[in-house]
Design a protein around this motif. Structure first.
Motif, PDB file in Angstrom:
ATOM      1  N   ILE A 163       0.751  -0.687  -9.836  1.00 46.76           N
ATOM      2  CA  ILE A 163       1.914   0.185  -9.603  1.00 46.76           C
ATOM      3  C   ILE A 163       1.753   1.498 -10.369  1.00 46.76           C
ATOM      4  O   ILE A 163       2.049   2.574  -9.850  1.00 46.76           O
ATOM      5  N   LEU A 164       1.244   1.398 -11.619  1.00 48.85           N
ATOM      6  CA  LEU A 164       1.004   2.602 -12.428  1.00 48.85           C
ATOM      7  C   LEU A 164       0.048   3.544 -11.711  1.00 48.85           C
ATOM      8  O   LEU A 164       0.304   4.754 -11.611  1.00 48.85           O
ATOM      9  N   ILE A 165      -1.061   3.001 -11.210  1.00 51.35           N
ATOM     10  CA  ILE A 165      -2.045   3.825 -10.501  1.00 51.35           C
ATOM     11  C   ILE A 165      -1.418   4.413  -9.236  1.00 51.35           C
ATOM     12  O   ILE A 165      -1.553   5.609  -8.952  1.00 51.35           O
ATOM     13  N   ALA A 166      -0.690   3.571  -8.475  1.00 51.44           N
ATOM     14  CA  ALA A 166      -0.064   4.028  -7.225  1.00 51.44           C
ATOM     15  C   ALA A 166       0.906   5.178  -7.469  1.00 51.44           C
ATOM     16  O   ALA A 166       1.106   6.027  -6.601  1.00 51.44           O
ATOM     17  N   SER A 167       1.511   5.207  -8.672  1.00 54.76           N
ATOM     18  CA  SER A 167       2.484   6.265  -8.951  1.00 54.76           C
ATOM     19  C   SER A 167       1.803   7.610  -9.208  1.00 54.76           C
ATOM     20  O   SER A 167       2.456   8.645  -9.201  1.00 54.76           O
ATOM     21  N   PHE A 168       0.482   7.592  -9.423  1.00 53.80           N
ATOM     22  CA  PHE A 168      -0.225   8.856  -9.709  1.00 53.80           C
ATOM     23  C   PHE A 168      -1.083   9.361  -8.548  1.00 53.80           C
ATOM     24  O   PHE A 168      -1.297  10.554  -8.415  1.00 53.80           O
ATOM     25  N   VAL A 169      -1.607   8.449  -7.709  1.00 55.21           N
ATOM     26  CA  VAL A 169      -2.522   8.894  -6.643  1.00 55.21           C
ATOM     27  C   VAL A 169      -1.736   9.447  -5.455  1.00 55.21           C
ATOM     28  O   VAL A 169      -0.556   9.162  -5.295  1.00 55.21           O
ATOM     29  N   SER A 170      -2.427  10.236  -4.614  1.00 52.12           N
ATOM     30  CA  SER A 170      -1.748  10.832  -3.470  1.00 52.12           C
ATOM     31  C   SER A 170      -1.622   9.799  -2.343  1.00 52.12           C
ATOM     32  O   SER A 170      -2.339   8.791  -2.309  1.00 52.12           O
ATOM     33  N   HIS A 171      -0.682  10.079  -1.408  1.00 47.29           N
ATOM     34  CA  HIS A 171      -0.367   9.135  -0.337  1.00 47.29           C
ATOM     35  C   HIS A 171      -1.582   8.889   0.561  1.00 47.29           C
ATOM     36  O   HIS A 171      -2.312   9.799   0.879  1.00 47.29           O
ATOM     37  N   ARG A 172      -1.735   7.668   0.980  1.00 47.02           N
ATOM     38  CA  ARG A 172      -2.842   7.233   1.843  1.00 47.02           C
ATOM     39  C   ARG A 172      -4.214   7.494   1.220  1.00 47.02           C
ATOM     40  O   ARG A 172      -5.149   7.850   1.908  1.00 47.02           O
ATOM     41  N   SER A 173      -4.312   7.332  -0.091  1.00 44.12           N
ATOM     42  CA  SER A 173      -5.633   7.466  -0.712  1.00 44.12           C
ATOM     43  C   SER A 173      -6.093   6.099  -1.228  1.00 44.12           C
ATOM     44  O   SER A 173      -6.383   5.210  -0.420  1.00 44.12           O
ATOM     45  N   PRO A 196       0.808  -1.231   0.000  1.00 46.50           N
ATOM     46  CA  PRO A 196       0.000   0.000   0.000  1.00 46.50           C
ATOM     47  C   PRO A 196       0.840   1.281   0.000  1.00 46.50           C
ATOM     48  O   PRO A 196       0.399   2.302  -0.519  1.00 46.50           O
ATOM     49  N   ASP A 197       2.050   1.214   0.561  1.00 44.24           N
ATOM     50  CA  ASP A 197       2.878   2.420   0.614  1.00 44.24           C
ATOM     51  C   ASP A 197       3.705   2.649  -0.646  1.00 44.24           C
ATOM     52  O   ASP A 197       4.610   3.487  -0.652  1.00 44.24           O
ATOM     53  N   LEU A 198       3.378   1.953  -1.730  1.00 46.69           N
ATOM     54  CA  LEU A 198       4.022   2.263  -3.018  1.00 46.69           C
ATOM     55  C   LEU A 198       3.613   3.665  -3.483  1.00 46.69           C
ATOM     56  O   LEU A 198       4.176   4.189  -4.429  1.00 46.69           O
ATOM     57  N   TYR A 211      -4.823 -15.869   0.830  1.00 42.48           N
ATOM     58  CA  TYR A 211      -5.131 -15.377   2.181  1.00 42.48           C
ATOM     59  C   TYR A 211      -3.968 -14.596   2.779  1.00 42.48           C
ATOM     60  O   TYR A 211      -4.157 -13.604   3.482  1.00 42.48           O
ATOM     61  N   THR A 212      -2.732 -15.048   2.502  1.00 41.94           N
ATOM     62  CA  THR A 212      -1.557 -14.366   3.041  1.00 41.94           C
ATOM     63  C   THR A 212      -1.437 -12.955   2.470  1.00 41.94           C
ATOM     64  O   THR A 212      -1.228 -11.996   3.214  1.00 41.94           O
ATOM     65  N   CYS A 213      -1.576 -12.826   1.142  1.00 37.55           N
ATOM     66  CA  CYS A 213      -1.487 -11.507   0.503  1.00 37.55           C
ATOM     67  C   CYS A 213      -2.555 -10.575   1.068  1.00 37.55           C
ATOM     68  O   CYS A 213      -2.277  -9.425   1.414  1.00 37.55           O
ATOM     69  N   LEU A 214      -3.760 -11.099   1.166  1.00 33.43           N
ATOM     70  CA  LEU A 214      -4.884 -10.295   1.645  1.00 33.43           C
ATOM     71  C   LEU A 214      -4.670  -9.893   3.111  1.00 33.43           C
ATOM     72  O   LEU A 214      -4.853  -8.724   3.480  1.00 33.43           O
ATOM     73  N   ALA A 215      -4.243 -10.835   3.942  1.00 28.36           N
ATOM     74  CA  ALA A 215      -4.027 -10.557   5.369  1.00 28.36           C
ATOM     75  C   ALA A 215      -2.910  -9.529   5.549  1.00 28.36           C
ATOM     76  O   ALA A 215      -3.024  -8.605   6.359  1.00 28.36           O
ATOM     77  N   GLY A 216      -1.823  -9.684   4.780  1.00 30.45           N
ATOM     78  CA  GLY A 216      -0.712  -8.733   4.861  1.00 30.45           C
ATOM     79  C   GLY A 216      -1.158  -7.337   4.467  1.00 30.45           C
ATOM     80  O   GLY A 216      -0.857  -6.355   5.148  1.00 30.45           O
ATOM     81  N   TYR A 217      -1.910  -7.256   3.375  1.00 29.87           N
ATOM     82  CA  TYR A 217      -2.366  -5.962   2.853  1.00 29.87           C
ATOM     83  C   TYR A 217      -3.315  -5.281   3.855  1.00 29.87           C
ATOM     84  O   TYR A 217      -3.158  -4.103   4.178  1.00 29.87           O
ATOM     85  N   ILE A 218      -4.282  -6.051   4.350  1.00 29.69           N
ATOM     86  CA  ILE A 218      -5.270  -5.489   5.282  1.00 29.69           C
ATOM     87  C   ILE A 218      -4.591  -5.080   6.604  1.00 29.69           C
ATOM     88  O   ILE A 218      -4.951  -4.056   7.190  1.00 29.69           O
ATOM     89  N   THR A 244      -4.706   3.388  -2.556  1.00 26.14           N
ATOM     90  CA  THR A 244      -4.054   2.130  -2.176  1.00 26.14           C
ATOM     91  C   THR A 244      -4.415   1.754  -0.738  1.00 26.14           C
ATOM     92  O   THR A 244      -4.277   0.610  -0.341  1.00 26.14           O
ATOM     93  N   HIS A 245      -4.889   2.738   0.039  1.00 26.95           N
ATOM     94  CA  HIS A 245      -5.270   2.505   1.436  1.00 26.95           C
ATOM     95  C   HIS A 245      -6.795   2.448   1.593  1.00 26.95           C
ATOM     96  O   HIS A 245      -7.332   2.881   2.608  1.00 26.95           O
ATOM     97  N   SER A 246      -7.503   1.975   0.577  1.00 27.26           N
ATOM     98  CA  SER A 246      -8.974   1.942   0.640  1.00 27.26           C
ATOM     99  C   SER A 246      -9.484   0.518   0.397  1.00 27.26           C
ATOM    100  O   SER A 246      -8.720  -0.366   0.001  1.00 27.26           O
ATOM    101  N   ILE A 247     -10.785   0.343   0.607  1.00 28.66           N
ATOM    102  CA  ILE A 247     -11.411  -0.969   0.356  1.00 28.66           C
ATOM    103  C   ILE A 247     -11.262  -1.336  -1.128  1.00 28.66           C
ATOM    104  O   ILE A 247     -11.017  -2.493  -1.470  1.00 28.66           O
ATOM    105  N   LEU A 248     -11.367  -0.320  -1.979  1.00 29.13           N
ATOM    106  CA  LEU A 248     -11.173  -0.539  -3.410  1.00 29.13           C
ATOM    107  C   LEU A 248      -9.777  -1.113  -3.683  1.00 29.13           C
ATOM    108  O   LEU A 248      -9.613  -2.034  -4.486  1.00 29.13           O
ATOM    109  N   GLY A 249      -8.776  -0.578  -2.969  1.00 25.18           N
ATOM    110  CA  GLY A 249      -7.398  -1.069  -3.087  1.00 25.18           C
ATOM    111  C   GLY A 249      -7.291  -2.517  -2.637  1.00 25.18           C
ATOM    112  O   GLY A 249      -6.608  -3.329  -3.260  1.00 25.18           O
TER     113      GLY A 249
END
Ligand SMILES: [Zn+2]
Length: 208
Positions: free
Chosen positions: A134-144, A42-44, A173-180, A146-151
């Motif tokens: 990654i492309l989207i993450a490079s354009f959106v502002s921090h904590r938006s 998420p912090d990309l 499950y591991t990817c999802l648990a890590g991300y959440i 990538t830090h949402s339910i949509l993300g």
């Protein structure tokens, strides 16, 4: 919360998934690492050390792009037919000019395009989707986003495709648990967080 703490929590989440599914020792180790990496994803969206670590060397890309540009100009001049010659030399010169202007802050965008193209050539859906992420993450502002339910949903799709591709139980499950776990650790209710996360973007930009 810093990257090391996020990775540690994500690794712990991976360990819990592995234990729940009674995976083999080697799979357990893999899931622990995967959980740690997923918790950093998420912090990309930040301009920080993490970005510099995952992006290709700035100067190397510049050098390669310029070399290709020069080769195109030379090759087109000697080998091209009348029309091809000028088009090829033009493209080569544009490449040389553009590569001289590549900045560090564009490196994540370029990495995203690289991952996307890699995914297309390998025909790996999860890699194509990761490139788009990654492309989207490079354009959106921090904590938006990538830090949402949509993300979470987007990353969940990447994770399910990755599990199908690897054929390893527990990857999803591991990817999802890590991300959440990252989003939970960034919540405003925790005393060490000054800012929260906008979980409900784009419907609501309320910080939680
Ligand atoms: Zn974060």
């Amino acid at each position: 919360m810093n990257g090391t703490a996020h990775a540690a929590i994500g690794a712990a989440a991976g360990f819990v998934v592995a234990n729940t599914l009674h995976t083999s020792p080697s799979t357990t180790l893999f899931l622990v690492g995967l959980g740690g990496v997923s918790a950093l994803v998420p912090d990309l969206d930040i301009d920080g050390k993490l970005r510099e670590k995952i992006t290709f060397s700035h100067h190397l890309i510049q050098l390669v792009a310029q070399l290709i540009g020069i080769l195109m100009v030379v090759y087109s001049f000697f080998e091209g037919s009348a029309d091809e010659r000028w088009i090829g030399m033009g493209i080569g010169m544009v490449m040389m000019a553009v590569s001289a202007k590549i900045k560090q802050k564009h490196m994540l965008t370029i990495t995203g395009i690289g991952v996307l193209l890699g995914g297309i050539s390998l025909q790996e859906t999860w890699l194509i989707l990761l490139g788009i992420y990654i492309l989207i993450a490079s354009f959106v502002s921090h904590r938006s986003y990538t830090h949402s339910i949509l993300g979470v949903l987007f990353f969940g799709i990447i994770a399910s495709k990755l599990e199908a591709s690897l054929g390893i139980n527990g990857v999803y499950y591991t990817c999802l648990a890590g991300y959440i776990s990252h989003l939970i650790a960034d919540l405003k209710i925790l005393p060490f967080n000054k800012r929260g996360v906008k979980l409900f973007l784009p419907i609501s930009s309320i910080e939680i």
